[in-house]
Design an enzyme around this catalytic site. Structure first.
Site, PDB file in Angstrom:
ATOM      1  N   THR A  45      -0.921  -2.918  -3.710  1.00  0.00           N
ATOM      2  CA  THR A  45      -1.612  -3.800  -4.483  1.00  0.00           C
ATOM      3  C   THR A  45      -1.776  -3.565  -6.008  1.00  0.00           C
ATOM      4  O   THR A  45      -1.873  -2.134  -6.179  1.00  0.00           O
ATOM      5  CB  THR A  45      -2.978  -4.277  -3.923  1.00  0.00           C
ATOM      6  N   GLY A  51      -3.738   1.223  11.723  1.00  0.00           N
ATOM      7  CA  GLY A  51      -2.584   1.890  12.803  1.00  0.00           C
ATOM      8  C   GLY A  51      -2.963   1.570  14.189  1.00  0.00           C
ATOM      9  O   GLY A  51      -3.744   0.351  14.201  1.00  0.00           O
ATOM     10  N   SER A  86      -9.538  -5.869   1.158  1.00  0.00           N
ATOM     11  CA  SER A  86      -9.544  -4.454   1.184  1.00  0.00           C
ATOM     12  C   SER A  86     -10.776  -4.368   1.155  1.00  0.00           C
ATOM     13  O   SER A  86     -11.787  -4.929   0.424  1.00  0.00           O
ATOM     14  CB  SER A  86      -8.858  -3.837  -0.125  1.00  0.00           C
ATOM     15  N   SER A 123       1.487   2.009   8.827  1.00  0.00           N
ATOM     16  CA  SER A 123       0.722   3.291   9.479  1.00  0.00           C
ATOM     17  C   SER A 123       1.787   3.527  10.856  1.00  0.00           C
ATOM     18  O   SER A 123       2.182   4.813  10.864  1.00  0.00           O
ATOM     19  CB  SER A 123      -0.718   3.108  10.278  1.00  0.00           C
ATOM     20  N   ASN A 160     -12.228  -1.502   0.469  1.00  0.00           N
ATOM     21  CA  ASN A 160     -12.487  -0.384  -0.909  1.00  0.00           C
ATOM     22  C   ASN A 160     -12.863  -0.875  -2.312  1.00  0.00           C
ATOM     23  O   ASN A 160     -12.689   0.296  -3.184  1.00  0.00           O
ATOM     24  CB  ASN A 160     -11.172   0.763  -0.683  1.00  0.00           C
ATOM     25  N   ASP A 195       4.056   1.583  -1.182  1.00  0.00           N
ATOM     26  CA  ASP A 195       4.847   1.656  -2.726  1.00  0.00           C
ATOM     27  C   ASP A 195       3.987   0.552  -3.575  1.00  0.00           C
ATOM     28  O   ASP A 195       4.286  -0.393  -3.884  1.00  0.00           O
ATOM     29  CB  ASP A 195       6.240   1.115  -2.216  1.00  0.00           C
ATOM     30  N   GLY A 233       0.860  -1.333   0.062  1.00  0.00           N
ATOM     31  CA  GLY A 233      -0.022   0.085   0.049  1.00  0.00           C
ATOM     32  C   GLY A 233       0.906   1.284  -0.036  1.00  0.00           C
ATOM     33  O   GLY A 233       0.277   2.189  -0.551  1.00  0.00           O
ATOM     34  N   MET A 240      -8.597   4.355  -0.924  1.00  0.00           N
ATOM     35  CA  MET A 240      -7.755   4.784  -1.974  1.00  0.00           C
ATOM     36  C   MET A 240      -8.426   3.593  -3.209  1.00  0.00           C
ATOM     37  O   MET A 240      -8.561   4.418  -4.361  1.00  0.00           O
ATOM     38  CB  MET A 240      -6.419   3.974  -1.917  1.00  0.00           C
TER      39      MET A 240
END
Length: 336
Positions: free
Chosen positions: A86, A268, A175, A319, A177, A65, A63, A113
Protein backbone atom coordinates in the site's frame (compact mmCIF):
# COMPACT_ATOMS: atom_id res chain seq x y z
CA UNK A 1 13.61 -28.20 -2.46
CA UNK A 2 16.02 -25.33 -3.18
CA UNK A 3 13.71 -22.80 -1.53
CA UNK A 4 13.24 -25.07 1.48
CA UNK A 5 17.01 -25.05 2.01
CA UNK A 6 17.22 -21.28 1.55
CA UNK A 7 14.26 -20.74 3.88
CA UNK A 8 16.09 -22.40 6.75
CA UNK A 9 18.70 -19.65 6.59
CA UNK A 10 16.23 -16.86 5.90
CA UNK A 11 14.09 -17.81 8.90
CA UNK A 12 17.07 -17.41 11.22
CA UNK A 13 16.93 -13.68 10.47
CA UNK A 14 14.51 -11.18 11.98
CA UNK A 15 11.38 -11.26 9.80
CA UNK A 16 11.62 -7.68 8.56
CA UNK A 17 15.37 -7.92 7.93
CA UNK A 18 14.72 -11.07 5.90
CA UNK A 19 12.05 -9.24 3.89
CA UNK A 20 14.35 -6.30 3.19
CA UNK A 21 17.20 -8.62 2.19
CA UNK A 22 14.91 -10.49 -0.21
CA UNK A 23 13.80 -7.24 -1.87
CA UNK A 24 17.43 -6.12 -2.24
CA UNK A 25 18.43 -9.44 -3.80
CA UNK A 26 15.48 -9.53 -6.19
CA UNK A 27 16.52 -6.06 -7.40
CA UNK A 28 20.15 -7.12 -7.69
CA UNK A 29 19.57 -10.48 -9.40
CA UNK A 30 16.83 -9.51 -11.84
CA UNK A 31 18.01 -9.71 -15.43
CA UNK A 32 21.24 -11.47 -14.46
CA UNK A 33 22.11 -15.19 -14.65
CA UNK A 34 21.31 -15.38 -10.93
CA UNK A 35 17.60 -14.92 -11.57
CA UNK A 36 17.62 -18.58 -12.59
CA UNK A 37 16.98 -19.29 -8.90
CA UNK A 38 13.45 -17.92 -9.17
CA UNK A 39 12.60 -17.54 -12.86
CA UNK A 40 9.79 -19.85 -13.99
CA UNK A 41 8.29 -20.20 -17.47
CA UNK A 42 4.70 -21.14 -16.79
CA UNK A 43 1.92 -22.09 -19.17
CA UNK A 44 -0.48 -19.31 -20.09
CA UNK A 45 -3.87 -19.64 -18.38
CA UNK A 46 -5.56 -16.42 -19.55
CA UNK A 47 -8.62 -15.00 -17.82
CA UNK A 48 -10.52 -11.75 -18.24
CA UNK A 49 -11.67 -10.02 -15.05
CA UNK A 50 -12.80 -6.40 -14.54
CA UNK A 51 -12.37 -5.96 -18.30
CA UNK A 52 -8.64 -6.76 -18.00
CA UNK A 53 -6.85 -9.72 -19.55
CA UNK A 54 -4.64 -11.56 -17.05
CA UNK A 55 -2.17 -14.16 -18.34
CA UNK A 56 -3.08 -16.34 -15.36
CA UNK A 57 -5.32 -15.87 -12.30
CA UNK A 58 -2.55 -15.93 -9.66
CA UNK A 59 -1.30 -12.63 -8.28
CA UNK A 60 1.01 -11.28 -5.62
CA UNK A 61 -0.93 -9.56 -2.84
CA UNK A 62 -0.08 -6.04 -1.71
CA UNK A 63 2.40 -5.55 1.10
CA UNK A 64 5.37 -7.54 -0.14
CA UNK A 65 6.55 -4.98 -2.71
CA UNK A 66 5.30 -1.79 -1.11
CA UNK A 67 7.31 0.58 -3.30
CA UNK A 68 7.16 -1.30 -6.60
CA UNK A 69 10.87 -2.08 -6.58
CA UNK A 70 10.73 -5.72 -7.76
CA UNK A 71 7.85 -5.90 -10.21
CA UNK A 72 9.97 -7.55 -12.91
CA UNK A 73 11.38 -10.14 -10.50
CA UNK A 74 7.91 -11.17 -9.34
CA UNK A 75 6.82 -11.29 -12.96
CA UNK A 76 9.71 -13.67 -13.66
CA UNK A 77 8.32 -16.00 -10.99
CA UNK A 78 5.19 -16.44 -13.08
CA UNK A 79 2.66 -14.19 -11.37
CA UNK A 80 -0.17 -13.18 -13.68
CA UNK A 81 -0.45 -9.89 -11.84
CA UNK A 82 1.49 -8.02 -9.19
CA UNK A 83 -0.19 -5.70 -6.70
CA UNK A 84 2.21 -3.12 -5.28
CA UNK A 85 1.71 -0.86 -2.24
CA UNK A 86 0.00 0.00 0.00
CA UNK A 87 1.19 3.48 -0.93
CA UNK A 88 0.22 6.80 0.66
CA UNK A 89 0.36 10.40 -0.64
CA UNK A 90 3.42 11.22 1.47
CA UNK A 91 6.29 8.96 2.57
CA UNK A 92 5.94 7.55 6.08
CA UNK A 93 8.07 5.29 8.24
CA UNK A 94 5.25 3.17 9.66
CA UNK A 95 4.99 1.82 13.19
CA UNK A 96 7.86 1.15 15.58
CA UNK A 97 9.97 -1.99 15.17
CA UNK A 98 9.74 -4.90 15.74
CA UNK A 99 6.53 -5.03 13.74
CA UNK A 100 6.67 -8.27 11.75
CA UNK A 101 6.49 -11.74 13.33
CA UNK A 102 6.41 -15.31 12.04
CA UNK A 103 4.14 -17.91 13.63
CA UNK A 104 6.02 -20.80 12.09
CA UNK A 105 4.01 -23.68 13.54
CA UNK A 106 0.81 -22.15 12.12
CA UNK A 107 2.45 -20.93 8.90
CA UNK A 108 1.14 -17.48 9.75
CA UNK A 109 2.49 -13.94 9.97
CA UNK A 110 1.51 -11.06 12.22
CA UNK A 111 2.32 -7.57 11.02
CA UNK A 112 1.76 -4.10 12.34
CA UNK A 113 3.82 -2.35 9.68
CA UNK A 114 1.57 0.71 9.41
CA UNK A 115 1.81 1.48 5.68
CA UNK A 116 5.56 2.15 5.70
CA UNK A 117 6.37 3.35 2.17
CA UNK A 118 8.33 5.95 0.22
CA UNK A 119 5.26 7.77 -1.05
CA UNK A 120 3.13 7.63 -4.18
CA UNK A 121 5.48 9.67 -6.38
CA UNK A 122 8.34 7.23 -5.79
CA UNK A 123 6.11 4.25 -6.52
CA UNK A 124 4.85 5.77 -9.77
CA UNK A 125 8.43 6.22 -11.01
CA UNK A 126 9.17 2.56 -10.26
CA UNK A 127 6.02 1.40 -12.04
CA UNK A 128 6.86 3.52 -15.09
CA UNK A 129 10.30 1.89 -15.31
CA UNK A 130 9.10 -1.70 -14.85
CA UNK A 131 9.42 -3.98 -17.88
CA UNK A 132 6.64 -6.42 -17.02
CA UNK A 133 4.00 -7.70 -19.41
CA UNK A 134 1.50 -8.66 -16.73
CA UNK A 135 -1.06 -6.54 -14.91
CA UNK A 136 0.14 -4.14 -12.21
CA UNK A 137 -2.36 -3.35 -9.48
CA UNK A 138 -1.63 -0.36 -7.26
CA UNK A 139 -2.93 -0.48 -3.69
CA UNK A 140 -3.61 2.92 -2.14
CA UNK A 141 -4.14 4.07 1.45
CA UNK A 142 -4.12 7.11 3.69
CA UNK A 143 -1.31 8.64 5.72
CA UNK A 144 -1.43 7.92 9.44
CA UNK A 145 -1.46 11.62 10.35
CA UNK A 146 -4.36 12.42 8.03
CA UNK A 147 -7.53 12.71 10.16
CA UNK A 148 -9.95 9.91 9.34
CA UNK A 149 -12.63 12.44 8.38
CA UNK A 150 -10.25 13.70 5.66
CA UNK A 151 -9.10 10.23 4.65
CA UNK A 152 -11.01 10.28 1.37
CA UNK A 153 -8.77 13.14 0.20
CA UNK A 154 -5.69 10.91 0.52
CA UNK A 155 -7.31 8.19 -1.59
CA UNK A 156 -8.25 10.72 -4.27
CA UNK A 157 -4.70 12.14 -4.33
CA UNK A 158 -3.22 8.68 -4.79
CA UNK A 159 -5.82 7.69 -7.35
CA UNK A 160 -5.06 10.71 -9.51
CA UNK A 161 -1.31 10.08 -9.39
CA UNK A 162 -1.39 6.34 -10.13
CA UNK A 163 -4.33 6.22 -12.53
CA UNK A 164 -2.61 6.23 -15.91
CA UNK A 165 0.02 3.69 -14.79
CA UNK A 166 -2.19 1.14 -13.02
CA UNK A 167 -3.86 -1.93 -14.49
CA UNK A 168 -6.32 -1.62 -11.61
CA UNK A 169 -6.45 0.36 -8.35
CA UNK A 170 -7.02 -1.37 -5.00
CA UNK A 171 -8.46 0.76 -2.22
CA UNK A 172 -7.25 -0.43 1.17
CA UNK A 173 -9.67 0.51 3.94
CA UNK A 174 -9.16 -2.69 5.93
CA UNK A 175 -5.68 -2.64 7.43
CA UNK A 176 -5.91 -2.92 11.22
CA UNK A 177 -2.61 -1.05 11.64
CA UNK A 178 -3.72 2.50 10.81
CA UNK A 179 -5.93 3.91 13.60
CA UNK A 180 -9.55 4.33 12.55
CA UNK A 181 -9.04 3.08 8.99
CA UNK A 182 -11.51 0.20 9.22
CA UNK A 183 -14.31 2.63 10.12
CA UNK A 184 -14.34 3.57 6.42
CA UNK A 185 -15.92 0.15 5.74
CA UNK A 186 -19.21 1.18 7.32
CA UNK A 187 -22.32 3.21 6.54
CA UNK A 188 -22.10 6.81 5.39
CA UNK A 189 -18.29 6.85 5.53
CA UNK A 190 -18.13 4.01 2.99
CA UNK A 191 -20.80 5.52 0.76
CA UNK A 192 -19.04 8.88 0.75
CA UNK A 193 -15.70 7.27 -0.12
CA UNK A 194 -17.12 5.11 -2.92
CA UNK A 195 -19.15 7.92 -4.47
CA UNK A 196 -16.12 10.21 -4.58
CA UNK A 197 -13.88 7.46 -5.97
CA UNK A 198 -16.36 6.81 -8.79
CA UNK A 199 -16.57 10.52 -9.58
CA UNK A 200 -12.78 10.76 -9.71
CA UNK A 201 -12.57 7.57 -11.80
CA UNK A 202 -15.02 9.04 -14.34
CA UNK A 203 -13.08 12.30 -14.47
CA UNK A 204 -9.74 10.53 -14.98
CA UNK A 205 -11.15 8.12 -17.57
CA UNK A 206 -12.25 11.10 -19.64
CA UNK A 207 -8.91 12.87 -19.11
CA UNK A 208 -6.74 9.91 -20.15
CA UNK A 209 -9.11 8.05 -22.48
CA UNK A 210 -8.62 4.93 -20.40
CA UNK A 211 -10.87 3.15 -17.89
CA UNK A 212 -8.95 1.79 -14.89
CA UNK A 213 -11.00 -0.52 -12.62
CA UNK A 214 -11.24 0.12 -8.89
CA UNK A 215 -11.43 -2.72 -6.35
CA UNK A 216 -12.15 -2.40 -2.63
CA UNK A 217 -10.11 -4.47 -0.16
CA UNK A 218 -12.08 -5.55 2.91
CA UNK A 219 -11.39 -7.19 6.27
CA UNK A 220 -12.33 -10.72 7.33
CA UNK A 221 -13.57 -9.45 10.70
CA UNK A 222 -17.03 -8.41 9.52
CA UNK A 223 -20.45 -9.52 10.73
CA UNK A 224 -22.96 -10.72 8.16
CA UNK A 225 -25.02 -7.52 8.31
CA UNK A 226 -21.83 -5.50 7.71
CA UNK A 227 -20.91 -7.66 4.72
CA UNK A 228 -24.43 -7.22 3.38
CA UNK A 229 -24.18 -3.43 3.65
CA UNK A 230 -20.77 -3.42 1.94
CA UNK A 231 -22.08 -5.58 -0.90
CA UNK A 232 -25.05 -3.25 -1.38
CA UNK A 233 -22.74 -0.23 -1.54
CA UNK A 234 -20.38 -1.94 -3.99
CA UNK A 235 -23.29 -2.61 -6.33
CA UNK A 236 -24.86 0.82 -5.81
CA UNK A 237 -21.68 2.69 -6.76
CA UNK A 238 -20.68 0.25 -9.51
CA UNK A 239 -17.31 -0.58 -7.99
CA UNK A 240 -15.39 -2.88 -10.34
CA UNK A 241 -14.19 -5.55 -7.90
CA UNK A 242 -13.67 -6.56 -4.29
CA UNK A 243 -10.58 -8.09 -2.68
CA UNK A 244 -11.40 -10.49 0.16
CA UNK A 245 -9.71 -10.45 2.55
CA UNK A 246 -7.09 -8.49 4.46
CA UNK A 247 -5.54 -9.70 7.73
CA UNK A 248 -7.52 -10.65 10.85
CA UNK A 249 -7.42 -9.53 14.47
CA UNK A 250 -8.81 -12.90 15.57
CA UNK A 251 -6.29 -15.07 17.44
CA UNK A 252 -8.47 -18.11 18.15
CA UNK A 253 -6.52 -20.26 15.67
CA UNK A 254 -3.10 -19.47 17.15
CA UNK A 255 -3.70 -19.31 20.91
CA UNK A 256 -0.63 -20.21 22.93
CA UNK A 257 1.80 -19.98 20.03
CA UNK A 258 4.94 -17.85 20.11
CA UNK A 259 4.14 -14.25 19.04
CA UNK A 260 0.38 -14.96 19.01
CA UNK A 261 -0.28 -12.07 21.39
CA UNK A 262 1.56 -9.50 19.28
CA UNK A 263 -0.62 -6.63 18.10
CA UNK A 264 -1.35 -6.44 14.39
CA UNK A 265 -3.02 -8.30 11.56
CA UNK A 266 -2.68 -12.06 11.27
CA UNK A 267 -2.29 -13.59 7.81
CA UNK A 268 -1.45 -16.99 6.37
CA UNK A 269 -3.03 -20.36 7.04
CA UNK A 270 -4.89 -19.24 10.22
CA UNK A 271 -7.07 -16.87 8.16
CA UNK A 272 -7.65 -19.35 5.32
CA UNK A 273 -11.05 -20.66 6.41
CA UNK A 274 -12.52 -17.31 7.40
CA UNK A 275 -11.40 -15.55 4.23
CA UNK A 276 -12.98 -18.33 2.14
CA UNK A 277 -16.22 -17.94 4.11
CA UNK A 278 -16.21 -14.21 3.30
CA UNK A 279 -15.61 -14.92 -0.40
CA UNK A 280 -18.51 -17.41 -0.43
CA UNK A 281 -20.88 -15.00 1.32
CA UNK A 282 -19.86 -12.12 -0.94
CA UNK A 283 -20.58 -14.24 -3.99
CA UNK A 284 -24.08 -14.93 -2.65
CA UNK A 285 -24.62 -11.22 -2.06
CA UNK A 286 -23.00 -9.88 -5.23
CA UNK A 287 -23.97 -12.53 -7.75
CA UNK A 288 -22.46 -11.55 -11.09
CA UNK A 289 -22.48 -7.81 -10.37
CA UNK A 290 -18.74 -7.63 -9.72
CA UNK A 291 -15.84 -10.07 -9.43
CA UNK A 292 -14.07 -11.20 -6.27
CA UNK A 293 -10.30 -11.48 -5.83
CA UNK A 294 -9.69 -14.11 -3.15
CA UNK A 295 -6.76 -13.79 -0.76
CA UNK A 296 -6.02 -15.21 2.67
CA UNK A 297 -4.10 -18.34 3.58
CA UNK A 298 -3.58 -19.60 0.04
CA UNK A 299 -0.61 -21.93 0.42
CA UNK A 300 -1.40 -24.65 -2.15
CA UNK A 301 -3.33 -25.39 -5.32
CA UNK A 302 -6.06 -26.92 -3.12
CA UNK A 303 -6.42 -23.70 -1.09
CA UNK A 304 -6.53 -21.62 -4.28
CA UNK A 305 -9.19 -23.91 -5.74
CA UNK A 306 -11.28 -23.55 -2.57
CA UNK A 307 -11.30 -19.78 -3.04
CA UNK A 308 -12.32 -20.14 -6.68
CA UNK A 309 -15.05 -22.67 -5.94
CA UNK A 310 -16.33 -20.23 -3.28
CA UNK A 311 -16.60 -17.52 -5.93
CA UNK A 312 -13.21 -15.87 -6.53
CA UNK A 313 -12.19 -15.26 -10.15
CA UNK A 314 -8.61 -14.33 -9.25
CA UNK A 315 -6.45 -15.28 -6.26
CA UNK A 316 -3.50 -13.65 -4.52
CA UNK A 317 -0.76 -15.01 -2.30
CA UNK A 318 1.56 -13.45 0.27
CA UNK A 319 2.19 -15.44 3.46
CA UNK A 320 1.95 -18.74 1.59
CA UNK A 321 4.61 -17.42 -0.78
CA UNK A 322 6.88 -16.62 2.18
CA UNK A 323 6.55 -20.17 3.49
CA UNK A 324 6.51 -22.06 0.17
CA UNK A 325 8.49 -19.87 -2.23
CA UNK A 326 8.04 -19.38 -6.00
CA UNK A 327 7.11 -23.05 -6.41
CA UNK A 328 3.71 -22.16 -4.95
CA UNK A 329 2.96 -20.01 -7.99
CA UNK A 330 3.92 -22.85 -10.32
CA UNK A 331 1.81 -25.34 -8.34
CA UNK A 332 -1.31 -23.19 -8.54
CA UNK A 333 -0.95 -22.06 -12.16
CA UNK A 334 -0.20 -25.56 -13.44
CA UNK A 335 -3.18 -27.12 -11.68
CA UNK A 336 -5.82 -24.41 -11.68
Amino acid sequence: MLYRIARAGIFKLDAEKAHDLAIQNFKRFNGTPLDIFYRQNLASKPVEVMGIKFKNPVGLAAGLDKNGECIEAFGAMGFGFVEVGTVTPRPQSGNDKPRLFRLIEAEGIINRMGFNNLGVDNLVENVKKAKYDGVIGINIGKNKDTPIEKGTEDYLICMEKVYQYAGYIAVNISSPNTPGLRTLQYGEALDDLLSQLKEKQKELAEKYGKYVPVALKIAPDLEDDELTQIAESLIKYKIDGVIATNTTLDRSMVEGMKHAEEMGGLSGRPVQTRSTEVVRRLKELLGDNLPIIGVGGIDSYVAAKEKMVAGAELVQVYSGFIYKGPGLVRDIVNNI
